[in-house]
Design a protein around this motif. Structure first.
Motif, PDB file in Angstrom:
ATOM      1  N   GLU A  95       0.866  -1.172   0.000  1.00 55.75           N
ATOM      2  CA  GLU A  95       0.000   0.000   0.000  1.00 55.75           C
ATOM      3  C   GLU A  95       0.900   1.217   0.000  1.00 55.75           C
ATOM      4  O   GLU A  95       1.377   1.658   1.036  1.00 55.75           O
ATOM      5  CB  GLU A  95      -0.897   0.003   1.239  1.00 55.75           C
ATOM      6  N   GLY A  96       1.150   1.708  -1.208  1.00 59.08           N
ATOM      7  CA  GLY A  96       2.072   2.828  -1.336  1.00 59.08           C
ATOM      8  C   GLY A  96       1.352   4.149  -1.170  1.00 59.08           C
ATOM      9  O   GLY A  96       0.166   4.209  -0.817  1.00 59.08           O
ATOM     10  N   GLU A  97       2.083   5.203  -1.482  1.00 58.96           N
ATOM     11  CA  GLU A  97       1.500   6.538  -1.342  1.00 58.96           C
ATOM     12  C   GLU A  97       0.246   6.693  -2.202  1.00 58.96           C
ATOM     13  O   GLU A  97      -0.697   7.365  -1.816  1.00 58.96           O
ATOM     14  CB  GLU A  97       2.544   7.595  -1.712  1.00 58.96           C
TER      15      GLU A  97
ATOM     16  N   PHE B 272      -2.034   4.757  -2.747  1.00 55.92           N
ATOM     17  CA  PHE B 272      -3.206   4.166  -2.096  1.00 55.92           C
ATOM     18  C   PHE B 272      -4.056   5.246  -1.424  1.00 55.92           C
ATOM     19  O   PHE B 272      -5.250   5.079  -1.229  1.00 55.92           O
ATOM     20  CB  PHE B 272      -2.695   3.154  -1.067  1.00 55.92           C
ATOM     21  N   TYR B 273      -3.410   6.339  -1.059  1.00 57.86           N
ATOM     22  CA  TYR B 273      -4.116   7.395  -0.330  1.00 57.86           C
ATOM     23  C   TYR B 273      -4.430   8.611  -1.189  1.00 57.86           C
ATOM     24  O   TYR B 273      -4.854   9.644  -0.681  1.00 57.86           O
ATOM     25  CB  TYR B 273      -3.302   7.789   0.915  1.00 57.86           C
ATOM     26  N   ARG B 274      -4.190   8.487  -2.499  1.00 56.85           N
ATOM     27  CA  ARG B 274      -4.287   9.676  -3.349  1.00 56.85           C
ATOM     28  C   ARG B 274      -5.686  10.287  -3.366  1.00 56.85           C
ATOM     29  O   ARG B 274      -5.840  11.489  -3.520  1.00 56.85           O
ATOM     30  CB  ARG B 274      -3.816   9.366  -4.771  1.00 56.85           C
ATOM     31  N   ASN B 275      -6.714   9.447  -3.209  1.00 56.92           N
ATOM     32  CA  ASN B 275      -8.066  10.003  -3.291  1.00 56.92           C
ATOM     33  C   ASN B 275      -8.598  10.522  -1.960  1.00 56.92           C
ATOM     34  O   ASN B 275      -9.700  11.025  -1.889  1.00 56.92           O
ATOM     35  CB  ASN B 275      -9.030   8.961  -3.868  1.00 56.92           C
ATOM     36  N   GLY B 276      -7.787  10.372  -0.927  1.00 54.74           N
ATOM     37  CA  GLY B 276      -8.286  10.837   0.372  1.00 54.74           C
ATOM     38  C   GLY B 276      -7.659  12.142   0.817  1.00 54.74           C
ATOM     39  O   GLY B 276      -7.760  12.535   1.984  1.00 54.74           O
ATOM     40  N   MET B 277      -7.013  12.828  -0.113  1.00 56.34           N
ATOM     41  CA  MET B 277      -6.234  14.012   0.267  1.00 56.34           C
ATOM     42  C   MET B 277      -7.086  15.185   0.765  1.00 56.34           C
ATOM     43  O   MET B 277      -6.786  15.787   1.779  1.00 56.34           O
ATOM     44  CB  MET B 277      -5.337  14.458  -0.897  1.00 56.34           C
TER      45      MET B 277
ATOM     46  N   LYS C 226       0.436  20.883   1.057  1.00 55.00           N
ATOM     47  CA  LYS C 226       0.110  21.156  -0.346  1.00 55.00           C
ATOM     48  C   LYS C 226       1.064  22.220  -0.850  1.00 55.00           C
ATOM     49  O   LYS C 226       1.268  23.227  -0.182  1.00 55.00           O
ATOM     50  CB  LYS C 226      -1.320  21.700  -0.428  1.00 55.00           C
ATOM     51  N   LYS C 227       1.627  21.991  -2.008  1.00 52.46           N
ATOM     52  CA  LYS C 227       2.503  23.025  -2.572  1.00 52.46           C
ATOM     53  C   LYS C 227       1.665  24.144  -3.173  1.00 52.46           C
ATOM     54  O   LYS C 227       0.451  24.019  -3.310  1.00 52.46           O
ATOM     55  CB  LYS C 227       3.391  22.393  -3.655  1.00 52.46           C
ATOM     56  N   SER C 228       2.359  25.205  -3.586  1.00 52.17           N
ATOM     57  CA  SER C 228       1.595  26.342  -4.102  1.00 52.17           C
ATOM     58  C   SER C 228       0.822  25.960  -5.369  1.00 52.17           C
ATOM     59  O   SER C 228      -0.211  26.547  -5.673  1.00 52.17           O
ATOM     60  CB  SER C 228       2.532  27.518  -4.376  1.00 52.17           C
ATOM     61  N   ASP C 229       1.291  24.953  -6.091  1.00 54.70           N
ATOM     62  CA  ASP C 229       0.558  24.546  -7.302  1.00 54.70           C
ATOM     63  C   ASP C 229      -0.591  23.588  -6.971  1.00 54.70           C
ATOM     64  O   ASP C 229      -1.237  23.035  -7.855  1.00 54.70           O
ATOM     65  CB  ASP C 229       1.515  23.912  -8.320  1.00 54.70           C
ATOM     66  N   GLY C 230      -0.797  23.329  -5.701  1.00 56.33           N
ATOM     67  CA  GLY C 230      -1.936  22.487  -5.319  1.00 56.33           C
ATOM     68  C   GLY C 230      -1.599  21.012  -5.162  1.00 56.33           C
ATOM     69  O   GLY C 230      -2.434  20.230  -4.701  1.00 56.33           O
ATOM     70  N   ALA C 231      -0.381  20.614  -5.530  1.00 59.51           N
ATOM     71  CA  ALA C 231      -0.042  19.184  -5.446  1.00 59.51           C
ATOM     72  C   ALA C 231       0.182  18.794  -3.982  1.00 59.51           C
ATOM     73  O   ALA C 231       0.806  19.533  -3.220  1.00 59.51           O
ATOM     74  CB  ALA C 231       1.212  18.890  -6.263  1.00 59.51           C
ATOM     75  N   THR C 232      -0.335  17.615  -3.612  1.00 58.88           N
ATOM     76  CA  THR C 232      -0.150  17.135  -2.236  1.00 58.88           C
ATOM     77  C   THR C 232       1.217  16.467  -2.112  1.00 58.88           C
ATOM     78  O   THR C 232       1.883  16.202  -3.103  1.00 58.88           O
ATOM     79  CB  THR C 232      -1.240  16.135  -1.849  1.00 58.88           C
ATOM     80  N   LEU C 233       1.613  16.161  -0.862  1.00 55.82           N
ATOM     81  CA  LEU C 233       2.984  15.715  -0.625  1.00 55.82           C
ATOM     82  C   LEU C 233       3.068  14.423   0.194  1.00 55.82           C
ATOM     83  O   LEU C 233       2.080  13.936   0.740  1.00 55.82           O
ATOM     84  CB  LEU C 233       3.738  16.827   0.113  1.00 55.82           C
ATOM     85  N   TYR C 234       4.281  13.943   0.266  1.00 52.45           N
ATOM     86  CA  TYR C 234       4.639  12.773   1.068  1.00 52.45           C
ATOM     87  C   TYR C 234       4.029  12.860   2.463  1.00 52.45           C
ATOM     88  O   TYR C 234       3.387  11.914   2.947  1.00 52.45           O
ATOM     89  CB  TYR C 234       6.176  12.763   1.135  1.00 52.45           C
ATOM     90  N   ALA C 235       4.212  14.000   3.123  1.00 53.03           N
ATOM     91  CA  ALA C 235       3.740  14.157   4.498  1.00 53.03           C
ATOM     92  C   ALA C 235       2.220  14.020   4.577  1.00 53.03           C
ATOM     93  O   ALA C 235       1.695  13.365   5.478  1.00 53.03           O
ATOM     94  CB  ALA C 235       4.171  15.514   5.040  1.00 53.03           C
TER      95      ALA C 235
ATOM     96  N   ALA D 158      -2.366  10.553   6.318  1.00 55.52           N
ATOM     97  CA  ALA D 158      -3.555   9.769   5.953  1.00 55.52           C
ATOM     98  C   ALA D 158      -3.313   8.281   6.214  1.00 55.52           C
ATOM     99  O   ALA D 158      -4.184   7.576   6.745  1.00 55.52           O
ATOM    100  CB  ALA D 158      -3.897   9.999   4.483  1.00 55.52           C
ATOM    101  N   ALA D 159      -2.114   7.812   5.890  1.00 57.01           N
ATOM    102  CA  ALA D 159      -1.798   6.391   6.066  1.00 57.01           C
ATOM    103  C   ALA D 159      -1.799   6.013   7.542  1.00 57.01           C
ATOM    104  O   ALA D 159      -2.326   4.968   7.930  1.00 57.01           O
ATOM    105  CB  ALA D 159      -0.441   6.076   5.434  1.00 57.01           C
ATOM    106  N   ALA D 160      -1.215   6.865   8.386  1.00 53.22           N
ATOM    107  CA  ALA D 160      -1.143   6.555   9.813  1.00 53.22           C
ATOM    108  C   ALA D 160      -2.547   6.429  10.396  1.00 53.22           C
ATOM    109  O   ALA D 160      -2.851   5.488  11.139  1.00 53.22           O
ATOM    110  CB  ALA D 160      -0.352   7.633  10.546  1.00 53.22           C
TER     111      ALA D 160
END
Ligand code: ARG
Length: 569
Positions: free
Chosen positions: A254-256, A258-263, A299-308, A313-315
């Motif tokens: 279950e990589g990163e 896996f959580y992309r839709n729960g951001m 979230k970066k300024s361009d809206g992209a979510t990050l590792y953290a 979400a994973a925790a």
């Protein structure tokens, strides 16, 4: 020890009227020069109308008739008893042999859950040698916790989401070759990756295009996702081949992603609990930071979510699913800040379980180079270890009955793994081929070799005797007693390894057994009276029972480190 304590209490209760529970709580293990068990006699003085010293002296004399005790003496008001070493030897050897491959296991962790996040590489790049550490420390900790009865869940949190995969897809769309991708797999992905980084420098439009591409992936665009899926599949297939060589398994990949839709959901939750704020255009967790500490970006300024964001979400997801007693993240120390902030953020969100999260850090490996050169891939190191052992074993013509191909895999890979785990987890270590593949010394091969010797002696001696049919009073040599004491320490070493999250404790205990075993063998070579396959059949049986216990403990110990122990080598 429990059995002896009980016998001691029983003997005392025959003479001094007192119930067993009370006696049990009074009996202590004294300093070693005063024996193995000790009890004070003051509590009996009043009722017996005698001095404690007199009671101790009379009772000691009566108990000393029991052969379980080598010596029972009164020292002032105390009764001190030394258990006969023959009884200890018998007990330990029989217990180990009766346990068999359940040796050194327990139910201490029963009903508790442990979630282990380990290996967790980024996709699209081959596993490097440095990935060995997280993979094998995590694997061993999983095995050790399982042996102690914990419910263990192994998770591989692949780095499979983020702008990197936008870069990769963009470069592939511009100049990629699908046939090469399918044929060459991960090495072609690495080529594309290097190319992407070059383009990023030279072509100002490229970075924007890559960002757009990642945006498409985040939005679930079909063709963008198809390529991403292909990259992920190719990488994962390759990783799994290596995990198979290392005998490592995961319950979930279950990589990163896996959580992309729960951001959105998790960001909203953070915003409502801990709070969020904008910092230099980026969205960050609003919590106390120390001076100069970069804030935790969501979230970066361009809206992209990050590792953290994805790790938070994973925790949460893992807590909801497993209600873990411990969540162990086996990740290098360079991510120290990330995990400190992860715990802080979870705490600021009101999750009191954040203290069950442990970042299991480890040091670096220095000095590694293979025959092929400097970029060190894990697969190549394993290949080289196996071929080095294979060459060595093939030179020796006495090994005709051995399946050299199979054994050199177990020994080569086992040597690398043990060579890693024997180091204190947090220390850096120096990789040295000569050391790793040395049959003498603190090495995996050394321990494997001790195990194989046990097997071959048992074979030669016609097998170990049945449990219960052995006269252990015949084992009197100091080497034999030392060996019994060393194997008796293994279960404690497993517990320490679990408590300190430190497999090296177990590796060290195994080395001590192997060392004492070698000494026993060497003495036996020069002193005929110490030969294991003795002429006297009772003596031979007692010694073979000991060898069997050594064999079982070495095999189990290596197994908990993730190292196979061949029966012959
Ligand atoms: N993929 C990350 C890396 O290679 C490691 C992930 C560790 N696990 C985690 N839950 N953050 O650096």
């Amino acid at each position: 020890m429990h059995r002896y304590k009980k016998a001691f209490a029983e003997e005392i209760s025959k003479i001094l009227k007192c119930d067993m529970d009370q006696l049990n709580s009074m009996i202590k293990v004294p300093e070693s020069d005063r024996g193995d068990l000790s009890i004070p006699c003051f509590p009996f003085a009043k009722e017996m109308k005698q001095s404690p010293a007199k009671i101790a002296a009379d009772t000691a004399l009566a108990i000393s008739k029991n052969p379980i005790f080598e010596k029972v003496t009164a020292e002032g008001p105390y009764i001190n008893a030394t258990i006969s070493s023959c009884h200890i030897i018998e007990n330990i050897i029989n217990e180990i042999r009766a346990a068999g491959d359940k040796f050194a296991t327990s139910q201490k962790g029963a009903g508790k859950s442990v979630v282990l996040d380990f290996s967790s590489p980024n996709i699209a790049k081959p596993l490097g040698f440095h990935h060995l550490r997280s993979t094998m420390i995590g694997n061993s900790l999983a095995l050790i916790h399982e042996a102690m009865g914990y419910d263990v869940t192994r998770i591989n949190f692949l780095g499979d989401w983020g702008k990197t995969f936008g870069l990769l897809a963009e470069v592939f769309n511009r100049k990629g070759d699908k046939t090469r991708l399918e044929n060459e797999g991960i090495s072609y992905l690495l080529e594309l990756y290097i190319e992407a980084n070059k383009l990023k420098e030279s072509d100002p439009d490229f970075d924007d295009a890559a960002r757009l591409m990642f945006k498409k992936q985040e939005d679930g665009d079909e063709s963008a996702m198809e390529l991403w899926q292909l990259i992920r599949d190719i990488s994962l297939n390759e990783f799994k081949l290596i995990y198979k060589r290392l005998n490592v398994d995961f319950d979930f990949y279950e990589g990163e992603s896996f959580y992309r839709n729960g951001m959105d959901e998790i960001i909203e939750e953070i915003d409502k609990s801990a709070g969020t704020r904008i910092d230099q255009g980026a969205l960050v967790v609003d919590m106390p930071y120390s001076d100069g500490e970069p804030p935790m970006m969501l979230k970066k300024s361009d809206g992209a979510t990050l590792y953290a964001t994805r790790d938070i979400a994973a925790a949460k997801d893992r807590w909801n699913r497993f209600h873990f007693e411990k969540a162990l993240y086996v990740v290098g120390s360079e991510q120290k800040r990330h995990f400190t902030q992860l715990k802080q953020a979870l705490g600021a969100m009101g999750n009191s379980w954040e203290d069950k999260i442990h970042h299991v850090t480890f040091g670096r490996i220095h000095g590694m180079s293979t025959r092929k050169g400097n970029v060190v891939f894990l697969n190549e190191v394993l290949d080289e270890a196996v071929s080095r052992v294979f060459e060595k074993m093939s030179e020796d013509s006495s090994r005709t009955s051995i399946d050299i191909e199979k054994v050199s895999k177990e020994v080569g890979i086992g040597g690398i793994v043990f060579g890693d785990l024997k180091n204190l987890r947090i220390s850096d270590y120096n990789f040295d081929w000569n050391e790793v593949l040395n049959t003498k010394g603190f090495t995996g091969i050394g321990v494997q070799y001790a195990h194989a010797r046990c097997c071959s002696i048992l074979n030669k001696g016609g097998g170990a005797p049945q449990i219960g049919n052995v006269d252990f009073s015949l084992l009197t040599a100091p080497e034999e007693i030392a060996l019994v004491k060393d194997i008796a320490r293994i279960p404690g070493a497993v517990e320490e390894a679990e408590k300190e999250l430190e497999p090296s404790k177990l590796a060290r205990a195994l080395y001590e057994v192997a060392k004492t075993w070698n000494r026993y063998q060497q003495t036996g070579n020069s002193d005929k009276s110490l030969r294991i396959i003795a002429e006297d059949i009772n003596l031979k049986d007692a010694r073979l029972a000991l060898v069997d216990a050594v064999r079982i403990s070495l095999k189990k110990g290596l197994e908990l480190l993730g190292v196979t122990a061949p029966d012959a080598m």
